[in-house]
Design an enzyme around this catalytic site. Structure first.
Site, PDB file in Angstrom:
ATOM      1  N   LYS A 110       0.841  -1.219   0.000  1.00 29.66           N
ATOM      2  CA  LYS A 110       0.000   0.000   0.000  1.00 29.66           C
ATOM      3  C   LYS A 110       0.869   1.259   0.000  1.00 29.66           C
ATOM      4  CE  LYS A 110      -2.109  -1.091   3.902  1.00 29.66           C
ATOM      5  NZ  LYS A 110      -1.443  -2.362   4.206  1.00 29.66           N
ATOM      6  N   ARG A 137     -10.191   0.091   8.195  1.00 30.51           N
ATOM      7  CA  ARG A 137      -9.643  -1.204   8.623  1.00 30.51           C
ATOM      8  C   ARG A 137     -10.655  -2.076   9.332  1.00 30.51           C
ATOM      9  NH1 ARG A 137      -3.912   0.147   8.469  1.00 30.51           N
ATOM     10  NH2 ARG A 137      -2.947  -1.794   9.041  1.00 30.51           N
ATOM     11  N   ARG A 139      11.856  -6.274   5.528  1.00 32.29           N
ATOM     12  CA  ARG A 139      11.824  -4.895   6.032  1.00 32.29           C
ATOM     13  C   ARG A 139      12.260  -4.821   7.491  1.00 32.29           C
ATOM     14  NH1 ARG A 139       6.351  -1.735   5.684  1.00 32.29           N
ATOM     15  NH2 ARG A 139       6.005  -2.910   7.587  1.00 32.29           N
ATOM     16  N   ARG A 180      11.210  -1.529  11.781  1.00 31.59           N
ATOM     17  CA  ARG A 180       9.948  -0.924  12.232  1.00 31.59           C
ATOM     18  C   ARG A 180       9.440  -1.713  13.442  1.00 31.59           C
ATOM     19  NH1 ARG A 180       4.827   0.183   8.208  1.00 31.59           N
ATOM     20  NH2 ARG A 180       3.528  -1.012   9.649  1.00 31.59           N
ATOM     21  N   ARG A 202      -0.753  -8.807  13.310  1.00 36.74           N
ATOM     22  CA  ARG A 202      -1.289  -7.884  12.286  1.00 36.74           C
ATOM     23  C   ARG A 202      -2.050  -8.669  11.206  1.00 36.74           C
ATOM     24  NH1 ARG A 202       4.108  -5.288  10.761  1.00 36.74           N
ATOM     25  NH2 ARG A 202       3.028  -4.203   9.068  1.00 36.74           N
TER      26      ARG A 202
HETATM   27  P1  AP5 Z   1       4.768  -1.545   1.904  1.00 32.22           P
HETATM   28  O1  AP5 Z   1       4.581  -0.722   0.686  1.00 32.22           O
HETATM   29  O2  AP5 Z   1       5.338  -0.922   3.104  1.00 32.22           O
HETATM   30  O3  AP5 Z   1       3.388  -2.286   2.270  1.00 32.22           O
HETATM   31  P2  AP5 Z   1       2.189  -1.787   3.180  1.00 32.22           P
HETATM   32  O4  AP5 Z   1       0.973  -2.464   2.649  1.00 32.22           O
HETATM   33  O5  AP5 Z   1       2.187  -0.304   3.267  1.00 32.22           O
HETATM   34  O6  AP5 Z   1       2.612  -2.469   4.555  1.00 32.22           O
HETATM   35  P3  AP5 Z   1       2.545  -1.902   6.039  1.00 32.22           P
HETATM   36  O7  AP5 Z   1       3.396  -2.790   6.836  1.00 32.22           O
HETATM   37  O8  AP5 Z   1       2.776  -0.440   6.091  1.00 32.22           O
HETATM   38  O9  AP5 Z   1       1.011  -2.202   6.329  1.00 32.22           O
HETATM   39  P4  AP5 Z   1       0.203  -2.132   7.613  1.00 32.22           P
HETATM   40  O10 AP5 Z   1      -1.192  -2.094   7.105  1.00 32.22           O
HETATM   41  O11 AP5 Z   1       0.526  -3.238   8.555  1.00 32.22           O
HETATM   42  O12 AP5 Z   1       0.718  -0.812   8.333  1.00 32.22           O
HETATM   43  P5  AP5 Z   1       0.091   0.627   8.609  1.00 32.22           P
HETATM   44  O13 AP5 Z   1       1.193   1.566   8.644  1.00 32.22           O
HETATM   45  O14 AP5 Z   1      -1.071   0.893   7.752  1.00 32.22           O
HETATM   46  O15 AP5 Z   1       5.621  -2.825   1.485  1.00 32.22           O
HETATM   47  C1  AP5 Z   1       6.065  -3.750   2.457  1.00 32.22           C
HETATM   48  C2  AP5 Z   1       7.471  -4.239   2.084  1.00 32.22           C
HETATM   49  O16 AP5 Z   1       7.415  -4.927   0.845  1.00 32.22           O
HETATM   50  C3  AP5 Z   1       8.480  -3.092   1.889  1.00 32.22           C
HETATM   51  O17 AP5 Z   1       9.729  -3.498   2.355  1.00 32.22           O
HETATM   52  C4  AP5 Z   1       8.481  -2.894   0.364  1.00 32.22           C
HETATM   53  O18 AP5 Z   1       9.691  -2.373  -0.088  1.00 32.22           O
HETATM   54  C5  AP5 Z   1       8.229  -4.304  -0.129  1.00 32.22           C
HETATM   55  N1  AP5 Z   1       7.513  -4.335  -1.413  1.00 32.22           N
HETATM   56  C6  AP5 Z   1       6.538  -3.471  -1.838  1.00 32.22           C
HETATM   57  N2  AP5 Z   1       6.094  -3.826  -3.062  1.00 32.22           N
HETATM   58  C7  AP5 Z   1       6.780  -4.948  -3.413  1.00 32.22           C
HETATM   59  C8  AP5 Z   1       6.763  -5.782  -4.573  1.00 32.22           C
HETATM   60  N3  AP5 Z   1       5.939  -5.539  -5.615  1.00 32.22           N
HETATM   61  N4  AP5 Z   1       7.598  -6.846  -4.604  1.00 32.22           N
HETATM   62  C9  AP5 Z   1       8.423  -7.104  -3.546  1.00 32.22           C
HETATM   63  N5  AP5 Z   1       8.511  -6.350  -2.439  1.00 32.22           N
HETATM   64  C10 AP5 Z   1       7.682  -5.272  -2.368  1.00 32.22           C
HETATM   65  O19 AP5 Z   1      -0.466   0.437  10.104  1.00 32.22           O
HETATM   66  C11 AP5 Z   1       0.407   0.228  11.184  1.00 32.22           C
HETATM   67  C12 AP5 Z   1      -0.375   0.196  12.480  1.00 32.22           C
HETATM   68  O20 AP5 Z   1      -0.982   1.473  12.707  1.00 32.22           O
HETATM   69  C13 AP5 Z   1      -1.543  -0.794  12.547  1.00 32.22           C
HETATM   70  O21 AP5 Z   1      -1.120  -2.086  12.902  1.00 32.22           O
HETATM   71  C14 AP5 Z   1      -2.417  -0.140  13.611  1.00 32.22           C
HETATM   72  O22 AP5 Z   1      -1.889  -0.370  14.897  1.00 32.22           O
HETATM   73  C15 AP5 Z   1      -2.262   1.340  13.306  1.00 32.22           C
HETATM   74  N6  AP5 Z   1      -3.265   1.809  12.332  1.00 32.22           N
HETATM   75  C16 AP5 Z   1      -3.043   2.291  11.078  1.00 32.22           C
HETATM   76  N7  AP5 Z   1      -4.190   2.623  10.480  1.00 32.22           N
HETATM   77  C17 AP5 Z   1      -5.179   2.348  11.372  1.00 32.22           C
HETATM   78  C18 AP5 Z   1      -6.593   2.450  11.336  1.00 32.22           C
HETATM   79  N8  AP5 Z   1      -7.231   2.879  10.235  1.00 32.22           N
HETATM   80  N9  AP5 Z   1      -7.294   2.071  12.432  1.00 32.22           N
HETATM   81  C19 AP5 Z   1      -6.675   1.620  13.540  1.00 32.22           C
HETATM   82  N10 AP5 Z   1      -5.330   1.494  13.649  1.00 32.22           N
HETATM   83  C20 AP5 Z   1      -4.587   1.848  12.567  1.00 32.22           C
HETATM   84 MG    MG Z   2       2.364   1.082   4.841  1.00 30.90          MG
END
Ligand code: AP5
Ligand code: MG
Length: 185
Positions: free
Chosen positions: A13, A88, A127, A133, A144
């Site tokens: 994402k 979410r 990562r 992280r 997660r």
């Molecule tokens: P990346 O692009 O970082 O993927 P992502 O989907 O953004 O993964 P996240 O880990 O950020 O998702 P998340 O939903 O757990 O975290 P969020 O910050 O939203 O890619 C991942 C890896 O793969 C990278 O190393 C990248 O380089 C690699 N990659 C990318 N594309 C690739 C490809 N095509 N091929 C190979 N490798 C690739 O949330 C974090 C926390 O915040 C949650 O757990 C929760 O506690 C809180 N939170 C956030 N939003 C909410 C909400 N709406 N409500 C409640 N709590 C929330």
């Molecule tokens: Mg992300």
């Protein structure tokens, strides 16, 4: 263009949203990034969210909605946005519909990045080594993914039922995946 980008942890994402921002000249709104910034700044909200995030649980709907509402009030949103990490759970999906209706900012596109679990685990393990992280520990990643299945999968069904969900294969090169998303715009 107003886009919601859905997908499991590690589905890409953040990666795709950054590219879409540059390509479409729209704002990238990541609730995870906003929360991590609050944790880093040590704000009251950040202090509250920190432990929840480190375990990989969801921060309360109320806190995240308040943060999102504030972000959607900034001027750069006028050119459009990509929402990354929200909604979410089903309550957030309903809250978003209400908020965007009130703001007269209807969504143009809802996309799910579909990536098999084995790839998600490999990406997040990579990562964890590269960036450290706080929620990329094996325990937090497992939680997660569990939270995603339990709470976020119903959001996919919510949009699918309304005929609004576009599924995109999230494996392959970053550019290939970007092309698949852009083809829907
Ligand atoms: P990346 O692009 O970082 O993927 P992502 O989907 O953004 O993964 P996240 O880990 O950020 O998702 P998340 O939903 O757990 O975290 P969020 O910050 O939203 O890619 C991942 C890896 O793969 C990278 O190393 C990248 O380089 C690699 N990659 C990318 N594309 C690739 C490809 N095509 N091929 C190979 N490798 C690739 O949330 C974090 C926390 O915040 C949650 O757990 C929760 O506690 C809180 N939170 C956030 N939003 C909410 C909400 N709406 N409500 C409640 N709590 C929330
Ligand atoms: Mg992300």
């Amino acid at each position: 263009m107003r886009i919601v980008l859905l997908g499991a942890p590690g589905s890409g994402k953040g990666t795709q949203a950054a590219l879409l921002k540059a390509r479409l000249n729209i704002a990238h709104i990541s609730t995870g990034e906003l929360l991590r910034a609050a944790v880093a700044a040590g704000t009251p909200l950040g202090l509250q969210a920190r432990a929840v995030m480190e375990k990989g649980n969801l921060v309360s709907d109320e806190v995240v909605l308040g943060m999102l509402e504030e972000r959607l009030g900034l001027p750069d949103v006028a050119s459009g946005f990509i929402l990354d990490g929200y909604p979410r759970n089903e309550a957030q999906a309903l809250a978003l519909d209400g908020l965007l209706k009130r703001m007269q900012l209807p969504l143009d596109l809802v996309v799910q990045l579909d990536v098999p679990e084995a790839s998600l685990l490999a990406r997040l393990a990579g990562r964890a080594k590269a960036e450290g992280r706080a929620d990329d520990s094996p325990e937090a990643v497992a939680n997660r993914l569990h939270v995603y299945q339990q709470q976020t999968a119903p959001v996919l069904e919510y949009y699918a039922r309304a005929g609004r969900l576009h599924r995109v294969a999230g494996e392959g090169s970053v550019d290939e995946i970007l092309g698949r998303i852009l083809a829907l715009t």
